[in-house]
Design a protein around this motif. Sequence first.
Motif, PDB file in Angstrom:
ATOM      1  N   GLN A  34      48.804  27.196  50.661  1.00 39.39           N
ATOM      2  CA  GLN A  34      47.435  27.254  50.630  1.00 39.39           C
ATOM      3  C   GLN A  34      46.934  26.047  49.800  1.00 39.39           C
ATOM      4  O   GLN A  34      47.618  25.652  48.745  1.00 39.39           O
ATOM      5  N   ALA A  58      45.926  29.424  53.879  1.00 40.68           N
ATOM      6  CA  ALA A  58      44.531  29.415  53.710  1.00 40.68           C
ATOM      7  C   ALA A  58      44.296  28.178  53.172  1.00 40.68           C
ATOM      8  O   ALA A  58      44.985  27.494  52.496  1.00 40.68           O
ATOM      9  N   ILE A  87      41.363  31.029  57.512  1.00 44.57           N
ATOM     10  CA  ILE A  87      40.949  31.863  56.202  1.00 44.57           C
ATOM     11  C   ILE A  87      40.693  30.810  55.172  1.00 44.57           C
ATOM     12  O   ILE A  87      41.460  29.855  54.728  1.00 44.57           O
ATOM     13  N   HIS A 145      44.693  38.162  53.275  1.00 43.83           N
ATOM     14  CA  HIS A 145      45.468  37.065  52.732  1.00 43.83           C
ATOM     15  C   HIS A 145      45.790  37.773  51.457  1.00 43.83           C
ATOM     16  O   HIS A 145      44.993  38.641  50.872  1.00 43.83           O
TER      17      HIS A 145
END
Length: 290
Positions: A35, A69, A106, A197
Amino acid sequence: MVKLNNPIGVITDSFRLPVREALVKAKEVGADGVQIYAVSGEMDPANLSKAARKELRDYIDSLGLQVSALVGDLGGHGFQDKEANPAKIEKSKRIMDLAFDLGTHIVTTHIGLVPHEQNYIFEEMQKACEGLSLYANSLGGHFAIETGPETAAHLKSFLDTLTGKGVAVNFDPANMVMVTGDDPVQGLITLKDYVVHTHVKDGVKLQDVDPRDVYGMLGYEPMSHEKIAEMATSGPFAELPLGEGKVDFDAYFQAVADIGYTGYLTIEREVGDSPEVDIRKAVEFIKRYK
């Protein structure tokens, strides 16, 4: 013990290194995905041309990683401030576009503390989130609100007022333990229809704290990650390495399996003197459940 099949992620910024070095580290510690903060500097959508996006995605692919994400958290008062919202909504949409270019749908964010009364702040947040939800719905994406500022039940009641699941949830069990004192297991079950998530983090609440002092509110200091990290080091709560805090991971991971969540378990480490050591331990901790 529950058996998990979820991929393991890590927030690249937790390594406190430049993006490409952090990507290599993520691979080295055994993560499946990453991420990445995409708010400012080299990862600001405005600073990444179409060619640069493709090149970065190819580089991530070459390491055998996925992007779980992007972090699109714009700080401040979230989406409570009517004057600031138009620019923030526009930037959030551009971060969502970047997410799709990098292979994820996301974007995690903080929207600000949801008031309990339907006052002008609530209405402004609802209006902003409805716009974001419609945009995300049109792409098949999600803006995922990080849990922590309010209880799971209160957050769900807010999400239920929005169209579709374009605004969803990034579930962080430690934030609940450290700030609201909410039960992460029950919280996960309450929000199960919205969770897209998760963050894997641990911590302990040391004393009661007003969420407005942590996450900000109009009329209070704006939220900043630096301030939260400071509070988690020397304040009313402490973020700790996995297994050393008050999150019951046996029960929590059982709930992850029970609700049918198959997405990323993404490690976040905002404090500590040796983040890489803590992240390596966290990867091994999660792998015990595989």
